[in-house]
Motif scaffolding. Structure first.
Motif, PDB file in Angstrom:
ATOM      1  N   LEU A 347      39.841   0.531 -35.855  1.00  0.00           N
ATOM      2  CA  LEU A 347      38.979   1.215 -36.827  1.00  0.00           C
ATOM      3  C   LEU A 347      38.931   2.714 -36.575  1.00  0.00           C
ATOM      4  N   VAL A 348      39.077   3.143 -35.324  1.00  0.00           N
ATOM      5  CA  VAL A 348      39.158   4.584 -35.044  1.00  0.00           C
ATOM      6  C   VAL A 348      40.418   5.165 -35.669  1.00  0.00           C
ATOM      7  N   GLN A 349      41.513   4.408 -35.617  1.00  0.00           N
ATOM      8  CA  GLN A 349      42.732   4.863 -36.297  1.00  0.00           C
ATOM      9  C   GLN A 349      42.515   4.977 -37.802  1.00  0.00           C
ATOM     10  N   GLU A 350      41.846   3.975 -38.372  1.00  0.00           N
ATOM     11  CA  GLU A 350      41.568   4.038 -39.802  1.00  0.00           C
ATOM     12  C   GLU A 350      40.640   5.198 -40.140  1.00  0.00           C
ATOM     13  N   CYS A 351      39.674   5.442 -39.264  1.00  0.00           N
ATOM     14  CA  CYS A 351      38.785   6.599 -39.454  1.00  0.00           C
ATOM     15  C   CYS A 351      39.581   7.897 -39.432  1.00  0.00           C
ATOM     16  N   ASP A 352      40.562   7.955 -38.533  1.00  0.00           N
ATOM     17  CA  ASP A 352      41.411   9.143 -38.470  1.00  0.00           C
ATOM     18  C   ASP A 352      42.161   9.365 -39.778  1.00  0.00           C
ATOM     19  N   SER A 353      42.419   8.292 -40.476  1.00  0.00           N
ATOM     20  CA  SER A 353      43.153   8.413 -41.735  1.00  0.00           C
ATOM     21  C   SER A 353      42.220   8.766 -42.898  1.00  0.00           C
ATOM     22  N   ARG A 419      27.222  16.612 -38.119  1.00  0.00           N
ATOM     23  CA  ARG A 419      26.272  15.723 -37.444  1.00  0.00           C
ATOM     24  C   ARG A 419      26.698  14.263 -37.558  1.00  0.00           C
ATOM     25  N   GLU A 420      27.074  13.843 -38.759  1.00  0.00           N
ATOM     26  CA  GLU A 420      27.471  12.450 -38.950  1.00  0.00           C
ATOM     27  C   GLU A 420      28.689  12.102 -38.088  1.00  0.00           C
ATOM     28  N   ILE A 421      29.653  13.024 -38.034  1.00  0.00           N
ATOM     29  CA  ILE A 421      30.860  12.753 -37.237  1.00  0.00           C
ATOM     30  C   ILE A 421      30.517  12.704 -35.752  1.00  0.00           C
ATOM     31  N   GLN A 422      29.660  13.621 -35.289  1.00  0.00           N
ATOM     32  CA  GLN A 422      29.289  13.652 -33.869  1.00  0.00           C
ATOM     33  C   GLN A 422      28.558  12.376 -33.471  1.00  0.00           C
ATOM     34  N   ILE A 423      27.603  11.958 -34.285  1.00  0.00           N
ATOM     35  CA  ILE A 423      26.830  10.751 -33.958  1.00  0.00           C
ATOM     36  C   ILE A 423      27.736   9.519 -33.967  1.00  0.00           C
ATOM     37  N   PHE A 424      28.589   9.414 -34.988  1.00  0.00           N
ATOM     38  CA  PHE A 424      29.499   8.270 -35.064  1.00  0.00           C
ATOM     39  C   PHE A 424      30.450   8.247 -33.867  1.00  0.00           C
ATOM     40  N   ASP A 425      31.012   9.392 -33.542  1.00  0.00           N
ATOM     41  CA  ASP A 425      31.956   9.463 -32.429  1.00  0.00           C
ATOM     42  C   ASP A 425      31.281   9.088 -31.108  1.00  0.00           C
ATOM     43  N   TYR A 426      30.063   9.560 -30.906  1.00  0.00           N
ATOM     44  CA  TYR A 426      29.345   9.243 -29.657  1.00  0.00           C
ATOM     45  C   TYR A 426      29.061   7.733 -29.566  1.00  0.00           C
ATOM     46  N   ASN A 427      28.556   7.152 -30.648  1.00  0.00           N
ATOM     47  CA  ASN A 427      28.215   5.723 -30.616  1.00  0.00           C
ATOM     48  C   ASN A 427      29.450   4.847 -30.435  1.00  0.00           C
ATOM     49  N   VAL A 428      30.530   5.195 -31.132  1.00  0.00           N
ATOM     50  CA  VAL A 428      31.753   4.394 -31.021  1.00  0.00           C
ATOM     51  C   VAL A 428      32.317   4.488 -29.604  1.00  0.00           C
ATOM     52  N   ARG A 429      32.322   5.668 -29.033  1.00  0.00           N
ATOM     53  CA  ARG A 429      32.859   5.822 -27.674  1.00  0.00           C
ATOM     54  C   ARG A 429      31.975   5.105 -26.646  1.00  0.00           C
ATOM     55  N   GLN A 430      30.664   5.147 -26.851  1.00  0.00           N
ATOM     56  CA  GLN A 430      29.790   4.414 -25.944  1.00  0.00           C
ATOM     57  C   GLN A 430      30.075   2.913 -25.994  1.00  0.00           C
ATOM     58  N   ARG A 431      30.255   2.393 -27.216  1.00  0.00           N
ATOM     59  CA  ARG A 431      30.530   0.965 -27.345  1.00  0.00           C
ATOM     60  C   ARG A 431      31.912   0.624 -26.794  1.00  0.00           C
ATOM     61  N   GLY A 432      32.875   1.503 -27.003  1.00  0.00           N
ATOM     62  CA  GLY A 432      34.202   1.271 -26.461  1.00  0.00           C
ATOM     63  C   GLY A 432      34.224   1.285 -24.937  1.00  0.00           C
TER      64      GLY A 432
END
Length: 825
Positions: A347-353, A419-432
């Motif tokens: 999903l991170v790859q898809e987000c990158d797209s 802000r939305e990108i920062q929060i999403f990136d932080y949460n996804v990396r924490q879960r990963g």
């Protein structure tokens, strides 16, 4: 004596006397035994006999010995009789009558026991052999059962493969080959057949899974085209009908389509076939495909001008987060803890797209790059104008500038996207990271972790993505535009500055700090510490240069207007004087209120920092270091306030424009007479109105300033005025002569002035009068020597030096200078 059957300790009997132990005849000096020695001469034993020995005495001695021997023999006979009785009793006790039969019984019992033990040993060996035979028989039965079960399982698996019931077939093979212990049958041909069937089943499931994935993709594309047609129809239909259709679409969107559900089920079958990595990869790719093709939220359609980029970004990120949440439990249940890491990677790859495409389209539509270039060009133009030192107004106007309202909306959108990108990136990396730690800490996931490490995506998330890079570029553009917007708006607020009659400050103070607060809050809302620190540093630099220079210039202009006027402070001679006086007050209030606003803004941003960067201590530390500069800026503003208030009070109070002006009243203090006698002291208060007039003037002028100066500035003015009064009175007092009664009067006057000023000020000012009060106490002593009592007392801290004390005592007319100089202080 006969030997006893058991150990027996006989009673010792007296031994017969030996020749050496036989008693000697008294008076003979030799034993009788010597005379009986066969080797000696019988006559030799008589040589030692006393000459007076007679036969009669010898016979008497022999009779005594015989009697004693008879007594001993009687005792021995008695002891012998007692021994026989004791032996008989012992025999009766140790060897009863039935002892012989008992012994025979014991011997017979021993034989039987020996025979029984031999029989039991032979029986136990036979039982052990039977146990071994039984265990082997049970193992054989179990082996036969397993073989029969394997045959039945093979038949069932073949039937299920033919009927395409892959999950049931995989469950059977998993139970036999992986869940149970097939080690006993590792050489059995049935196990090999079942393993071959499992491999065949794996190939069939993989092939069927790929075929189902293709069908699911095609179905999702058809649904997307139908959805596009529905959206066109909704634009032409009724609004209510379109809202109902949107609700239906959103409901259907939350459900998994049958095609993708089949793909997911086949992927879960691979987990049962011990192909976790292959099944996990296909499952996550199918989830990604379903999200991209089956969700309207991930579609970017329509004209660029009709897209609400912030809303669309939130919808996309929410859809990705929902997809992770939807599949995480299923992945953990079938593929083990930490397996959701692969889904996050996909999903991170898809987000990158998709997200990268959306942000890129937003930047192109808003022409952010062009705006940044224009802003940089305007800033270069402004610097050139400042370097040429042209007219102040022309240097501040931005020709061809951008409309602040347009920039404000653009900056809000950029801050929201960041802000939305920062929060999403932080949460996804924490879960990963959490999933990766679970993979490493679970022994059963070692094979899956090894397979993921050899996969191109590895077992971690990428350090930087395309979205991160684009977000950094967007952040850099945000800082440039925000700087231009803040500078332009602050300059506009300064240019539109207005003094209202009922206001203690001008309009630019509130306007400027409203702009600064808005811009700084927006910078912190990006959740990017670099943006926040850059805007805070810019804000602090603006307060130190542009805004501070503007306040100082207004103070200087107001101060220049006072040079050609008369006494301004504490007077209301004319309307022009009142206007200039008000402008000075407003200028000082602006500086003081600005210093207070800087402290408030710093505290507000510090709270913002602790909330936004709660999970990143390094970011809090960086932002705090930048915010500390605001404290220094506030202190520099207060230094300006103190400087101008001190200068203001000193310059204005020194002017005299009438007998009742404060400057004139202070000048009259030097004309007061303190060489009083007792009668003069008693009539002084009734005849002299100087001190009441001075006190009344102080009260009236304090009331006149209360509504025009801020509370802090009024306090500073009163304290500065108190310092000026103290210095003036002390200087005048050291030029006068005093008597005892004059010292009493001086003390009374000082205490009245100190009491009044102490009630006028919020902070106590009595410590400022401590030197004057000590001077007054010295002027009231009766004799010079009494000073030593005061000087050596610990009741007060002396503010006067020994030289000052002697100088004060010299002011008394009735004290001898020679006595004063002799004082040892």
């Amino acid at each position: 004596f006969l030997p006893l059957p058991l150990p027996f300790h006989p009673v010792p009997l007296p031994r017969p006397p030996t020749p050496s132990s036989m008693p000697q005849v008294e008076g003979l000096g030799v034993g009788i035994g010597k005379d009986l020695d066969g080797d000696g001469n019988p006559m030799d034993g008589l040589r030692g006999l006393p000459k007076d020995l007679t036969i009669q005495s010898l016979v008497t001695q022999i009779k005594a010995c015989v009697e004693e021997d008879q007594e001993i023999e009687g005792v021995l006979n008695k002891l012998l009789a007692e021994r026989k009785n004791l032996e008989a009793r012992i025999d009766r006790i140790m060897f009863p009558v039935e002892a012989h039969s008992l012994k025979q019984n014991i011997e017979g019992l021993k034989k039987k026991i020996s025979l029984t033990s031999v029989t039991a040993f032979s029986l136990s060996s036979k039982v052990r052999r039977l146990d071994v035979a039984q265990a082997r028989l049970e193992d054989g039965i179990k082996r036969v059962e397993k073989i029969v079960n394997l045959k039945m399982t093979i038949d069932k698996v073949n039937l299920m493969i033919q009927s395409r019931e892959y999950k049931k077939a995989a469950t059977l093979t998993h139970e036999v080959l992986h869940k149970s212990n097939p080690g006993q049958l590792h050489n059995d041909s049935s196990v090999e057949v079942l393993r071959e069937l499992e491999e065949k089943l794996v190939k069939l499931v993989l092939k069927e899974c790929d075929r189902a994935a293709v069908k699911a993709s095609e179905a999702a594309k058809r649904n997307a085209r139908l959805g596009e047609t529905k959206r066109k129809d909704e634009k032409m239909g009724d609004d209510l009908q379109s809202e109902m259709k949107e609700q239906v679409d959103s409901t259907e969107e939350d459900n998994v389509s049958p095609e993708f559900r089949r793909v997911f089920n086949l992927c879960l079958v691979l987990a049962l076939l011990n192909k976790k990595h292959q099944g996990l990869g296909r499952y996550c790719f199918a989830a990604r495909t379903m999200l991209v093709l089956g969700s309207k939220k991930m579609q970017i359609h329509g004209k660029a001008g009709n897209i609400k980029y912030c809303d669309r970004l939130s919808e996309m990120l929410d859809a990705i987060a929902y997809c992770i949440q939807l599949h995480s439990n299923s992945l953990r249940e079938h593929f083990g803890p930490g397996s959701e890491l692969r889904l996050i990677q996909e999903l991170v790859q898809e987000c990158d797209s998709k997200i990268h495409q959306l942000i890129q389209q937003f930047m192109e539509f808003k022409k952010i790059a062009k705006i940044v270039k224009g802003v940089q060009k305007l800033r270069r133009t402004q610097r050139n104008r400042d370097s040429k030192r042209e007219d102040e107004k022309s240097s501040r106007n931005f020709e061809g500038g951008y409309e602040p309202k347009m920039l404000d909306g653009l900056l809000e959108e950029i801050a929201y996207i960041c802000r939305e990108i920062q929060i999403f990136d932080y949460n996804v990396r924490q879960r990963g990271d959490t999933a990766r730690e679970e993979l490493k800490s679970t022994p059963s996931q070692a094979d899956l972790l090894k397979a993921m490490i050899h996969h191109p995506l590895k077992d971690t998330l990428p350090r930087t993505t395309k979205v991160n890079q684009l977000q950094q570029e967007l952040t850099g553009n945000y800082i440039v535009i925000e700087e231009y917007f803040m500078t332009q708006d602050v300059q506009t607020a300064i240019d539109l500055d207005d003094n209202q009659e009922d206001s203690q400050t001008s309009s630019m103070v509130d306007d400027v700090f409203y702009i600064l607060k808005k811009c700084s809050e927006r910078a912190f809302s990006t959740c990017d510490v670099n943006s926040a620190c850059a805007i805070v540093n810019l804000l602090n630099s603006m307060l130190e240069t542009l805004y501070k220079e503007q306040l100082s210039s207004k103070l200087a202009v107001c101060w220049e207007k006072t040079h050609n006027l008369g006494q301004l402070l504490f007077t209301q001679d004319s309307a022009n004087q009142h206007m200039v006086e008000s402008s000075i007050f407003v200028a000082m209030n602006n500086v003081q209120v600005s210093a207070a606003h800087i402290q408030t803004l710093k505290q507000h941003l510090q709270n913002h920092t602790n909330q936004v960067f709660e999970h990143t201590p390094n970011a809090i530390r960086m932002a705090t270091q930048c915010l500390d500069g605001l404290r220094d800026t506030s202190e520099s503003y207060m230094r300006i306030v103190h400087q101008y208030i001190k200068k203001f009070v000193k310059d204005q109070v020194s002017k005299m424009n009438g007998p009742n002006a404060l400057g004139s009243l202070l000048e009259r203090f030097g004309q007061q007479n303190y060489e009083l006698k007792e009668q003069d002291y008693l009539t002084r208060e009734a005849n002299d109105s100087y001190i009441p007039t001075l006190l009344e003037k102080l009260q009236s002028e304090q009331k006149s300033m209360q509504g025009r100066l801020t509370e802090n500035n009024l306090e500073l003015v009163l304290h500065s005025l108190t310092n000026h009064l103290v210095e003036t009175i002390e200087t005048a007092a050291m030029r006068k002569r005093f008597t005892f009664w004059g010292g009493l009067q001086f003390d009374k006057d000082i205490r009245k002035i100190a009491s009044l000023l102490n009630t006028m000020c919020d902070k106590p000012v009595r410590d400022k009068f401590s030197r004057l009060i000590q001077i007054a106490s010295l002027l009231q002593v009766d004799k010079v020597d009494e000073v030593l009592d005061y000087w050596t007392s610990d009741s007060q801290v002396w503010r006067l030096s020994p030289m000052d004390v002697k100088a004060v005592l010299c002011l008394r007319r009735d004290f001898s200078k020679a006595e004063i100089m002799k004082l040892q202080l």
